[in-house]
Motif scaffolding. Structure first.
Motif, PDB file in Angstrom:
ATOM      1  N   GLN A 143       0.848  -1.194   0.000  1.00 30.75           N
ATOM      2  CA  GLN A 143       0.000   0.000   0.000  1.00 30.75           C
ATOM      3  C   GLN A 143       0.885   1.246   0.000  1.00 30.75           C
ATOM      4  O   GLN A 143       1.846   1.326   0.774  1.00 30.75           O
ATOM      5  CB  GLN A 143      -0.850  -0.010   1.257  1.00 30.75           C
ATOM      6  N   ASP A 175       1.435   5.608  -0.088  1.00 26.74           N
ATOM      7  CA  ASP A 175       0.794   6.875   0.285  1.00 26.74           C
ATOM      8  C   ASP A 175       0.712   7.795  -0.921  1.00 26.74           C
ATOM      9  O   ASP A 175       1.006   7.380  -2.052  1.00 26.74           O
ATOM     10  CB  ASP A 175       1.536   7.515   1.471  1.00 26.74           C
ATOM     11  N   SER A 176       0.316   9.040  -0.707  1.00 24.15           N
ATOM     12  CA  SER A 176       0.095   9.949  -1.833  1.00 24.15           C
ATOM     13  C   SER A 176       1.386  10.261  -2.579  1.00 24.15           C
ATOM     14  O   SER A 176       1.358  10.704  -3.716  1.00 24.15           O
ATOM     15  CB  SER A 176      -0.537  11.243  -1.336  1.00 24.15           C
ATOM     16  N   ARG A 209       5.015   6.206  -1.529  1.00 24.82           N
ATOM     17  CA  ARG A 209       5.927   5.536  -0.608  1.00 24.82           C
ATOM     18  C   ARG A 209       5.176   4.422   0.103  1.00 24.82           C
ATOM     19  O   ARG A 209       3.986   4.599   0.430  1.00 24.82           O
ATOM     20  CB  ARG A 209       6.454   6.537   0.430  1.00 24.82           C
ATOM     21  N   LYS A 260       3.404   2.520   2.724  1.00 22.08           N
ATOM     22  CA  LYS A 260       2.859   3.046   3.982  1.00 22.08           C
ATOM     23  C   LYS A 260       3.481   2.384   5.196  1.00 22.08           C
ATOM     24  O   LYS A 260       3.573   2.982   6.258  1.00 22.08           O
ATOM     25  CB  LYS A 260       1.342   2.874   4.012  1.00 22.08           C
ATOM     26  N   TYR A 315       6.700   4.531   5.550  1.00 14.89           N
ATOM     27  CA  TYR A 315       6.644   5.999   5.533  1.00 14.89           C
ATOM     28  C   TYR A 315       5.284   6.522   6.024  1.00 14.89           C
ATOM     29  O   TYR A 315       4.912   7.635   5.749  1.00 14.89           O
ATOM     30  CB  TYR A 315       6.911   6.517   4.119  1.00 14.89           C
ATOM     31  N   GLY A 316       4.582   5.685   6.740  1.00 18.05           N
ATOM     32  CA  GLY A 316       3.232   6.069   7.182  1.00 18.05           C
ATOM     33  C   GLY A 316       3.228   7.047   8.335  1.00 18.05           C
ATOM     34  O   GLY A 316       2.222   7.685   8.604  1.00 18.05           O
ATOM     35  N   ARG A 317       4.347   7.149   9.017  1.00 13.95           N
ATOM     36  CA  ARG A 317       4.346   8.010  10.204  1.00 13.95           C
ATOM     37  C   ARG A 317       5.537   8.952  10.214  1.00 13.95           C
ATOM     38  O   ARG A 317       6.563   8.679   9.603  1.00 13.95           O
ATOM     39  CB  ARG A 317       4.391   7.152  11.456  1.00 13.95           C
ATOM     40  N   TYR A 324       8.418  12.053   6.988  1.00 16.31           N
ATOM     41  CA  TYR A 324       7.836  10.711   7.089  1.00 16.31           C
ATOM     42  C   TYR A 324       8.904   9.663   6.804  1.00 16.31           C
ATOM     43  O   TYR A 324       9.473   9.630   5.718  1.00 16.31           O
ATOM     44  CB  TYR A 324       6.681  10.553   6.103  1.00 16.31           C
TER      45      TYR A 324
END
Lengths: 323, 381, 379
Positions: B224, B226-227, B230, B232, B235-237, B280
């Motif tokens: 999955q 991100d925009s 990357r 998630k 690099y989700g947080r 991130y």
């Protein structure tokens, strides 16, 4: 009916005399800002919620952290501060406004914002008017509302009077005191500035003369959102600045008019009522309360006149009896 | 390796032998698999499949291209030590072309690139390291007489998926800093019709590459994203959210300058310009560089510089304050209208009720007696 | 001159022991309060710094102690001698009420050892309503005991001293009317400074007059209620009903004036609609005013006024109305901001109960040992 009409009117007039003509005593704005008054401009839009002000405040005012619940849960004490509002151990407090998914800073919808609670150092403070023993005094020069524990009787009328619920009482102490922010008087005496301003990493808490701070605040609310502005850090006199992007300010300076004005001013990008700040009239409650009280007791004429009447009455009725 | 591998069994044998030769037991290998599965955000039941993937004999062909870069990403991959990431990565894939690792050179190695691409048309994974200069038709970077732009368009269009490793390939990196003389650009801005996974970082964390590849090979699909494309799971947080110095930030304890008391005490580096609050990456949770505990920039006492975040790393000043950006502010903040104690308690209510009862009861009884007395004399008389 | 006599009889009755136990529980809790602070026994908070100790013990307590004031006003100022039999017991309950209110203040204030600062000229703040209230109540407690002292002097048969005192008594009687007029109105003024924290249905510049009117009315109600209740409880004949019926008339004009003033002010300020908008608060407001209306209606006819039960219930309703008005103004309609709640803790209520017990015990001792109540006319 045994009470004669004449007597009834006498009661009425006595009551009216003592209660005074309340409509005529509304006093209006009575006190003005002293030229040397100092204060804080808190700009919520650039506050990052780091609580450095809280930590510094506790350190420089010898306030212990509030960790009773955490201590119960973890067995560790004195590491973490978990106060949820101003208290007898917390003189300033960063509070969070949250809405929806709280994803955008300085946004009312689905956003979040910070606000710092502390003593507002009112121009016409209700607490000072309320205190029966002059334990709370507004400094003539600096305008700081100071506390004298040797005068205080602990009646807590100041807490009832303060529209911001600032003065706090040490309920857990056998020998309690009233606790409130005194704008780091002790640090200012040594040429310093309040700890919350000195340790604020972004300039969100800015110390200075209230007149200068008002000017700065007026300048800020006219800025275009998205532009860059050099925000002064710590104190207006220091000249240190930090460039930041301007948030969409609410076109209002909280504290400019509230209750006759305050020396702690706030700016925000979301409506102030949402930040838990009360909507107050432009005159202090103290001015109304004192207006009525002084209206009734003006020169003590009314009570003395009443006493005269009462003495006459009592003398007439008792002179022939044994009481 | 010098040994011809004929069957799955022997391959697996050789893999475990190889691991053991490097001092990695089966047990610690599985432990590693568990950790990496968790890092990918996959459930524990996937550990066995991940382990299978690693030891599987089928190898996915990979072509690794270098453009405008420093080879730091490759270096950081090769320099990993315990569980030997590069071994794992290189054993899972068939690295058909890599300028850094190929023993061959010149026409010989170019041929292997052309052959591999032809043989695995539409099936190979293309890893790109480094940005692509686009100004003046990309003349700033040429390999084998072809511009980087040309090479990327050629092999990128024929790949199954593209992994842009490092900030340069992801969004331009250091070369794209103003005034960006070469027009350094990230892969995803050039290749629009293929899935591009960005693994920014300077260098990118080798674990993020391993996890991404493992994910793809285990589940047969891309993780999955991100925009900014990357993964998630990595690099989700924000770095800030899991930073070991975060408690100091929350408590307002900051290092004010390098070497001061706060700095020595390990206080938050925000005031020194830490970009953790707007970057991130997972450096703060899995640390970086595989050197050991505390060995990532913030751990060593330097503010995070936002290397992986476009518009932060190589763009903002190193000691400029970052914009703090909290996805969702933590629950530890005092709420505007927080509830406070002081409500009704059982004891208070009970006593109040009892008092009320006594007053009403006594009044009623008194009234009853009064009534009786009022009527009694009349009847007497 | 009306004859008064001590009731005599056994002091340590069963109810007395119950009261004594309650007082002792309060005593133990008070030890806790002085050792560990106010927070150890109360539910007071930063938002609600005043609880039942102030609102019941001081505000309602002194209003209930207005019997002496209201009767003295009638007897000495308006020269209504027929009410003279009520003076002594009314003064006595006033003296108890006010003295114990003073004790409650001592318990409630945090820095009680500096309490005398209120009387030191270099400390006082004439702008403070609290100063006015504190100084006035302090002086009135003193005046009340002087006014009541003839009872002691009669008991000790020191009639010479009594005669001397009588010469000056008119001065104290006048003061005894002036001081409650001042502080009972000021008790209302206390909340003006709370400004926006008090609901606009209660917050008004007329608070002093509204409080004064209800205090005087409560004074009459308490005399009626107490006379009837003690007659029944002490097994005395209901001889006083006619005079109490006459007295009850006083409440009607005062209450009508109160309601006119209150609603007139609400309409003038355009706040009447809040009754319907404010949910809980609106309900409290309605209940309060219904309780004020009940005595007006019940006492409207002269025939009803001669019935002890009618007098008893209308006086009870009046006391409840006045008490609720004070509770509403100081606690229910006082909103310091979202998140704060207050309901008294068990220990807090028990301390108040203990103080009331002491008051009742003192009443019993006094009426049994001192010439307070009118002598029973044996027919």
């Amino acid at each position: 009916m045994n009470l004669e009409r004449r007597d009834f009117l006498k009661v009425l007039s006595a009551g009216a005399l003592t209660a005074g003509n309340v409509t005529s005593v509304f006093a209006g704005i009575r006190k003005t800002l002293s030229a040397d008054a100092v204060g804080i401009l808190y700009d919520g839009t650039i506050c990052i919620g780091c609580k450095a002000c809280e930590a510094a405040c506790k350190q420089y005012n010898d306030m212990p952290p509030e960790s009773a619940n955490l201590e119960k849960a973890t067995g560790v004490d004195g590491i973490w501060d978990e106060s949820y509002d101003l208290s007898e151990k917390t003189l300033n407090k960063i509070k969070l406004y949250e809405h929806g998914d709280a994803s955008t800073h300085n946004s009312e919808e689905n956003g979040f914002a910070f606000v710092k609670k502390a003593c507002m150092h009112c121009v016409d403070p209700d607490c000072v008017s309320a205190c029966p023993v002059t334990a709370l005094v507004k400094n003539d020069a600096t305008g700081i509302v100071e506390y004298d524990k040797d005068a205080c009787i602990g009646c807590r009328y100041c807490m009832v009077a303060c529209p911001y619920n600032v003065p706090k009482f040490e309920y857990a102490q056998a020998i309690p005191e009233i606790v409130k922010c005194e704008l780091c008087n002790h640090r200012q005496a040594e040429g310093g500035i309040p700890a919350c301003c000195e340790f604020c990493p972004t300039g969100a808490s800015l110390f200075g003369k209230v007149t200068d701070l008002l000017e700065e605040a007026r300048k800020r609310i006219k800025l275009v959102a998205g532009s860059t502005y050099e925000y002064p850090m710590r104190s207006l006199d220091e000249g240190d600045v930090s460039p930041k992007t301007v948030a969409p300010y609410i076109n209002y300076i909280y504290g400019e008019k509230e209750g006759g004005g305050t020396q702690y001013l706030l700016l925000s990008a979301i409506p102030f009522t949402k930040l838990g700040l009360p909507e107050l009239s432009a005159t202090s409650s103290a001015s109304k309360s004192e207006g009525i009280q002084h209206g009734i007791y003006k020169g003590m004429i009314a009570p003395i006149a009443l006493l005269g009447g009462l003495l006459y009455g009592a003398y007439q009725t008792t002179k022939n009896s044994e009481g | 390796m010098g040994k011809l591998l004929t069957s799955t069994e022997s391959l697996e044998m050789s893999f475990s032998n190889e691991l053991e030769a490097q001092g990695v037991s089966r047990r610690s290998f599985l432990k590693f698999c568990t950790a990496i599965t968790a890092a990918m955000g996959l459930p524990a039941t996937m550990v066995a499949r991940v382990a299978d993937t690693i030891t599987s004999p089928t190898r996915t062909p990979v072509i690794w291209l270098h453009f405008q870069e420093c080879t730091g990403c490759t270096e950081s991959l090769l320099r990993t030590t315990h569980p030997t990431v590069e071994e794992l990565v290189l054993d899972m894939i068939s690295l058909d072309y890599s300028e850094t690792l190929c023993a061959a050179a010149g026409h010989q190695v170019e041929k292997s690139l052309i052959d591999s691409a032809k043989l695995n048309e539409g099936k190979y994974i293309l890893v790109v390291e480094g940005s692509i200069p686009v100004k003046q038709d990309g003349i700033y970077c040429k390999i084998a007489d072809r511009t980087a732009l040309d090479i990327l368009n050629d092999y990128g269009s024929r790949a199954a998926a593209i992994v842009a490793i490092g900030s340069c390939a992801s969004w331009g990196g250091v070369q794209s800093s103003s005034p960006n003389p070469t027009g350094a650009t990230g892969v995803h801005e050039i290749i629009k019709d293929k899935p591009v996974i960005n693994l920014p970082g300077c260098p990118a964390s080798p674990y993020n590459l391993l996890s991404t590849i493992l994910y793809y090979l285990t589940l047969g699909k891309l993780p999955q994203l991100d925009s900014k494309a990357r993964p998630k799971f990595a690099y989700g947080r924000l770095i800030h959210e899991h930073c070991e110095r975060r408690p100091h930030f929350d408590a307002g304890r900051f290092a004010l300058e390098f070497g001061d008391d706060g700095h020595r005490e390990g206080y938050c580096l925000y005031k020194l310009g830490c970009k953790g609050p707007e970057t991130y990456n997972n450096c703060s949770s899995i640390l970086f560089g595989d050197v050991g505990s505390g060995a990532w920039p913030v751990g060593t006492g330097h503010p995070c510089f936002g290397c992986s975040e476009e518009g932060v790393g190589f763009t903002k000043y190193i000691h400029e304050q970052s914009a703090v950006f909290t996805d969702t502010p933590p629950a530890s903040y005092a709420q505007i209208s927080g509830d406070k104690a002081g409500g009704i308690t059982i004891g208070g209510a009970a006593v109040a009720g009892a008092v009320g009862g006594v007053i009403v009861g006594a009044s009623a009884m008194a009234a009853k007696k009064m009534k009786a007395e009022e009527t009694a004399p009349e009847s007497d008389a | 001159m009306h004859e008064k006599q001590a009731l005599g009889g056994r002091l340590l009755t069963k109810p007395f022991w119950v009261l004594l136990t309650l007082a002792m529980i309060a005593g133990l809790l008070l030890i806790k309060r002085f050792l560990f602070g106010i927070g150890a026994v109360t539910n007071l908070s930063d938002g609600y710094p005043w609880g039942i100790w102030i609102v019941y013990d001081v505000l309602v307590g002194t209003a209930l102690g207005c019997g002496g004031y209201s009767i003295a006003l009638l007897v000495y100022i308006f020269n209504k001698g027929e009410y003279h039999p009520l003076v002594r017991s009314a003064l006595m309950t006033s003296a108890f009420g006010y003295t114990l209110a003073g004790v409650s203040i001592f318990i409630d204030i945090g820095r009680y050892w500096q309490m005398y600062n209120v009387f030191l000229p270099w400390h006082i703040n004439v702008n403070s309503i609290m100063f006015e209230v504190a100084a006035c109540i302090g002086a009135y407690v003193f005046v009340l005991w002087i006014e009541f002292s003839p009872t002691f002097l009669e008991h000790r048969k020191s009639l010479e001293t009594k005669k001397k005192l009588n010469k000056f008594l008119f001065f104290f009687i006048a003061l005894g009317v002036l001081l409650p007029t001042m502080h009972q109105s000021s008790l209302g003024s206390l909340m003006i400074i709370a400004g926006e924290k008090l609901s606009p249905m209660w917050q008004t510049g007329w608070l002093p007059l509204l409080f004064l009117l209800t205090a005087i009315t409560m004074g009459y109600a308490v005399v009626i209620f107490e006379s009837l209740f003690s007659a029944v409880a002490l097994k005395r004949p209901l001889d006083e009903t006619p005079i109490l019926g006459k007295l009850s008339v006083m409440m009607i004009p005062l209450l009508v004036l109160f309601l006119l003033l209150r609603f007139g002010d609400l309409i003038w300020r355009g706040q009447l609609g809040n009754i319907f908008n404010d949910g809980m608060l609106g309900a409290f407001f309605v209940v309060e005013n219904v309780l004020f209306l009940i005595p007006i209606i019940m006492l409207a006819s002269a025939k009803n006024r001669m019935k002890a039960t009618t007098l008893f219930w209308s006086a009870g309703s009046m006391i409840l109305a006045g008490a609720l008005y004070r509770f509403d103004t100081f606690l229910v309609a006082f909103n310091p901001g979202v998140g704060y709640h207050y309901f008294p803790s068990a220990s807090e209520i028990l301390i108040t109960v203990g103080i009331i017990s002491i008051e009742i015990m003192a009443y019993l001792i006094f009426v049994k040992k001192l010439p307070v109540l009118p002598a029973i006319k044996h027919s």
